[in-house]
Motif scaffolding. Structure first.
Motif, PDB file in Angstrom:
ATOM      1  N   SER A 448       5.035 -64.606  -2.758  1.00  0.00           N
ATOM      2  CA  SER A 448       4.822 -63.233  -3.213  1.00  0.00           C
ATOM      3  C   SER A 448       6.075 -62.377  -2.995  1.00  0.00           C
ATOM      4  CB  SER A 448       3.626 -62.628  -2.475  1.00  0.00           C
ATOM      5  OG  SER A 448       3.429 -61.305  -2.859  1.00  0.00           O
ATOM      6  N   LEU A 451       8.802 -63.198  -5.490  1.00  0.00           N
ATOM      7  CA  LEU A 451       8.523 -62.589  -6.796  1.00  0.00           C
ATOM      8  C   LEU A 451       8.907 -61.109  -6.803  1.00  0.00           C
ATOM      9  CD1 LEU A 451       5.090 -64.268  -7.647  1.00  0.00           C
ATOM     10  CD2 LEU A 451       7.281 -64.681  -8.760  1.00  0.00           C
ATOM     11  N   ASP A 452       8.733 -60.441  -5.654  1.00  0.00           N
ATOM     12  CA  ASP A 452       9.187 -59.050  -5.534  1.00  0.00           C
ATOM     13  C   ASP A 452      10.710 -58.970  -5.650  1.00  0.00           C
ATOM     14  OD1 ASP A 452       6.598 -58.160  -5.199  1.00  0.00           O
ATOM     15  OD2 ASP A 452       6.681 -58.167  -3.005  1.00  0.00           O
ATOM     16  N   ARG A 455      11.614 -59.338  -9.278  1.00  0.00           N
ATOM     17  CA  ARG A 455      11.401 -58.087 -10.018  1.00  0.00           C
ATOM     18  C   ARG A 455      12.526 -57.096  -9.749  1.00  0.00           C
ATOM     19  NH1 ARG A 455       6.213 -58.405  -7.823  1.00  0.00           N
ATOM     20  NH2 ARG A 455       4.657 -59.247  -9.238  1.00  0.00           N
ATOM     21  N   ARG A 496      -0.452 -65.999 -10.780  1.00  0.00           N
ATOM     22  CA  ARG A 496      -1.064 -64.661 -10.836  1.00  0.00           C
ATOM     23  C   ARG A 496      -0.031 -63.584 -11.179  1.00  0.00           C
ATOM     24  NH1 ARG A 496      -4.144 -65.561  -5.091  1.00  0.00           N
ATOM     25  NH2 ARG A 496      -5.395 -67.355  -5.751  1.00  0.00           N
ATOM     26  N   GLU A 497       1.132 -63.677 -10.594  1.00  0.00           N
ATOM     27  CA  GLU A 497       2.148 -62.645 -10.831  1.00  0.00           C
ATOM     28  C   GLU A 497       3.422 -63.213 -11.468  1.00  0.00           C
ATOM     29  OE1 GLU A 497       2.990 -60.329  -7.327  1.00  0.00           O
ATOM     30  OE2 GLU A 497       1.041 -60.813  -6.465  1.00  0.00           O
TER      31      GLU A 497
END
Length: 824
Positions: A448, A451-452, A455, A496-497
């Protein structure tokens, strides 16, 4: 009285040439020098004239014509080289005068009065002649004559300092083992410190002007390493002057070069341990007796030393034998000390600018050390520290990086440099594919968080794209690929992301692939991430397909980038296990309404062209015995390999895209493909039989290997012959099918041509009728007689069209229009 006369004559010679020697007289003066040198051995009275004659060589030479420099080059170079041989004269005065003379070559001053009709030689003429005569080697060898005479030794070293600025002279000195001998002079007794300074300066010149490897090899003896260590420690503990610290750092650079040489006994001598302890001195509070009494002054020289020590650690991390030393001396916690924002400055401490540079350097070295010390990496909670640091890197806390160092590229006014190198550490750690490291990362929510980071980097790249941001994205994608590979729960977590973030990478502008910023690598990383994080997970695959992922992959495939095709085809083959994929592949249309089947067949043709597979002008098989053999395979001789080693026919499968194209067609079902043009059908016939042909290739290799070693039995020979014939027959059937397809296509083309011809003919007939009708019309309107005739014909036609006889209850209508005055 003969000696007095000789001395008087020598004095006259010196006085005569007090303004410099003409080139034509240099050889004769050299003979006189040699005679004087022999006399000095017997009588000291000749020492002074000898020094005066040597002094003449320090004055500019004179020439009448410019070509004299070249004409007298041999005599002059031999005379200057003779100065080195005169070092054998047992007189300190003579030795020092020779050195002064050589030094004057590099500080040439014109005499106050020039010889009449002469002009001085060019400024660097004597330097060139010294190189030509090999003076540097002779002078260096003379050091053995002044081993116990410090003053004379220093004069010789001073002269060698000047000579060593030339590449030619350095090569001559290296022939005399200059590097190793000079290294042993470094710790010689000399209260002034000149011996150390001059010897190290010559060593530097040798490193800069000759082969670095050769110098390092000469310095790699145990004796040289120990000498270097002793001098380094002495400067470290007692060198408080700026010049001492500068010299200490110079020696540390030489030590770094030795660490890079596996033959240098750096670990055996204990020098490597000392450098490791020094590298951890300020960060680890455990004091070591090796550096007892040493204190950091936080000066710029200490800063340079710290960076050089980090360099040493980076080099040592590549040596497996140094792993234990790095572990025992707390290298991992020392490097992890920098994986945090700078605290409020204490006193004394590094300035923010210097700390940032050290921080980036330390994190860079950590990327090399982490794979070597995995246990220490885990026990020091390195993953936790790195993830916390990553959070700070993408956070909103104010930070103004200077970005003024090698490692700070792209980090001015932001935290991108810190983010860049932290991700490198994680990349090197996960590259080990160690389950403990990867599990530790995932348990802390690394997927997670990464993924941040992705971004954040994408957002920044929209503002201004540079190589650092591209590499950050590529590294993040690679880490995610490793973490999610072969792990279904992690793939579901990623989907999911991650998929909405991943999709835009496949919409990349193709022009960016040639921008030089690394977008090619970024696209590869994105495809790798797709294969590892999406393929194999039904939920993730469906999400990717629903977002038109298959269309994007086929668009990338249509670019026909050689390096991309292989991986994209592999991904498509894997995705074809999902029933939704086939529909998307068959639905896709490229430029000029190209279908996926057309694209794959076109890729196959281009690949065969690159591989040199023989085909005729229509794409048919030319050699039925070896229908899919590449040009390299045909040139390859029979190579006997063990049974557990793949042969070339098998290895070619992984190197070429043909096997993947065949697999993809198998998944799509050969029978359910849309209609193909004749050219594509010809190629498609080969693709359908690819597996049969590949099996035939393998059997061919087996036959060749057997015949190299044995004579097969009659039954085996027959079986091998039948197998070979089977492949050949298959190829011939394919050729027949290809010919049939081409014939049908030709017949169809002929039919189409005839139909088009008929259309042309009908159009031509219609044009002729129209033309004739117009001519008749024109005639009627311009010729009254023709009009009357036409009227009569019209009436006759009307009468002929009526029913004959009376029509009961019928009403008669006139066909004429009353009061009509027009002929139309």
């Amino acid at each position: 009285d003969l000696e007095k006369e000789q001395l008087k004559t020598l004095k006259k010679v010196v006085n005569h040439f007090e303004n410099g020697l003409p080139l034509k007289d240099v050889a004769q003066i050299n003979e006189i020098l040699n005679l004087c040198a022999e006399k000095v051995n017997e009588q000291e009275a000749f020492t002074e004239p000898l020094c005066e004659l040597i002094k003449l060589f320090g004055l500019p030479f004179h020439k009448k014509k410019s070509f004299e420099e070249a004409n007298y080059a041999v005599e002059v170079s031999q005379s200057i080289a003779q100065l080195g041989h005169l070092m054998r004269v047992p007189s300190s005065q003579v030795k020092m005068q020779i050195c002064r003379c050589i030094i004057s070559f590099y500080n040439m001053e014109l005499p106050g009065k020039l010889l009449l009709g002469y002009q001085p030689t060019s400024a660097d003429y004597k330097i060139q002649m010294a190189e030509l005569g090999g003076l540097a080697e002779t002078l260096f060898l003379s050091l053995t004559l002044v081993e116990n005479q410090l003053t004379e030794k220093l004069w010789v070293l001073k002269a060698l300092q000047h000579l060593s600025t030339s590449e030619t002279n350095c090569r001559l000195m290296m022939k005399a083992q200059a590097a190793s001998k000079l290294c042993l002079y470094l710790n010689g007794a000399d209260p002034s410190g000149q011996l150390l300074f001059r010897s190290s300066d010559i060593l530097w010149n040798l490193l800069e002007n000759t082969s670095k490897e050769e110098v390092v090899n000469q310095l790699s003896s145990l004796e040289c390493v120990q000498t270097l260590q002793e001098v380094f420690v002495d400067l470290l503990m007692h060198g408080f002057r700026h010049c001492d610290q500068h010299l200490r750092n110079d020696l540390l650079v030489i030590a770094t070069l030795l660490v890079e040489n596996p033959a240098a006994p750096m670990i055996e001598s204990g020098f490597a341990k000392l450098l490791i302890v020094l590298a951890t001195f300020a960060e680890v509070k455990l004091r070591n007796p090796l550096v007892k009494g040493f204190k950091f002054t936080y000066s710029y020289e200490d800063f340079e030393m710290k960076k050089l020590l980090f360099n040493v650690i980076g080099v040592l991390s590549k040596d497996p034998s140094a792993a234990q030393l790095l572990s025992e001396n707390h290298m991992m916690p020392a490097l992890l000390y920098y994986v945090k924002p700078k605290q409020k400055p204490g006193f004394p401490d590094w300035s923010p600018v210097l700390y940032e540079e050290l921080q980036l350097h330390a994190i860079s070295v950590l990327a090399s050390v982490a794979p070597v010390l995995v246990d220490k990496y885990l026990s020091c909670h390195a993953n936790t520290l790195l993830l916390v640091f990553l959070e700070w890197c993408i956070g909103q806390d104010p930070f103004f990086g200077q970005g003024n160092s090698f490692h700070g590229a792209g980090g001015r006014g932001n935290k991108l440099a810190q983010l860049h190198y932290s991700l490198r550490v994680l990349r090197s750690a996960v590259s080990l594919y160690d389950d403990a490291v990867n599990l530790n990362l995932c348990d802390q929510g690394a997927i997670s968080q990464l993924l941040d980071v992705l971004r954040y980097a994408i957002k920044k790249s929209k503002e201004k794209e540079d190589a650092t941001l591209v590499e950050i994205q590529a590294d993040t994608l690679f880490i995610l690929s490793v973490l999610c590979d072969n792990d279904l729960p992690r793939k579901e977590l990623f989907s999911r992301e991650g998929i909405p973030i991943l999709i835009p990478f496949f919409r990349m502008d193709p022009k960016k692939l040639y921008s030089g910023l690394g977008h090619h690598c970024l696209l590869f990383s994105a495809l790798d991430c797709l294969w590892s994080c999406v393929v194999g997970c039904y939920i993730a695959e469906n999400s990717f397909i629903e977002k038109q992922g298959i269309f994007l992959l086929l668009d990338l495939l249509a670019l026909k980038e050689k390096k991309l095709c292989n991986i994209i085809l592999g991904i498509l083959v894997e995705l074809c296990d999902n029933p939704k994929t086939n529909l998307h592949i068959n639905t896709w249309r490229g430029k000029r309404d190209q279908t996926a089947a057309n694209l794959l067949i076109q890729l196959w043709r281009e690949e065969e062209m690159d591989l040199g597979v023989r085909r005729d002008q229509y794409g048919r098989i030319v050699d039925p015995k070896r229908p899919i053999a590449t040009s390299f395979q045909k040139q390859q001789k029979v190579i006997l390999v063990p049974s557990n080693c793949p042969s070339f026919a098998i290895m070619e499968i992984s190197e070429s895209i043909r096997a993947k194209v065949y697999s993809l067609f198998c998944k799509l079902d050969f029978e359910k493909l849309p209609a193909l043009p004749a050219k594509d059908s010809v190629t498609f016939a080969i693709i359908q039989r690819y597996m049969d042909f590949k099996v035939g290739e393998v059997w061919r290799e087996i036959c060749a290997e057997i015949k190299e070693e044995f004579r097969p039995l009659t039954s085996d020979a027959k079986a091998l012959k039948v197998i070979s014939k089977l492949t050949e027959d298959t190829a011939r059937r394919v050729v027949a099918l290809q010919t049939e397809v081409l014939d049908r296509a030709h017949h169809h083309e002929v039919q189409e041509e005839q139909e088009i011809y008929k259309e042309f003919q009908a159009a031509y007939t219609q044009r002729e009728l129209t033309k004739k009708s117009w001519e008749n019309f024109s005639t009627r309107t311009s010729n009254f007689e023709a009009l009357k005739k036409a009227k009569m014909l019209q009436k006759a036609a009307i009468e002929g069209s009526r029913l004959q006889g009376d029509v009961s209850n019928g009403q008669h209508h006139s066909t004429d229009i009353e009061k009509l005055h027009t002929t139309v």
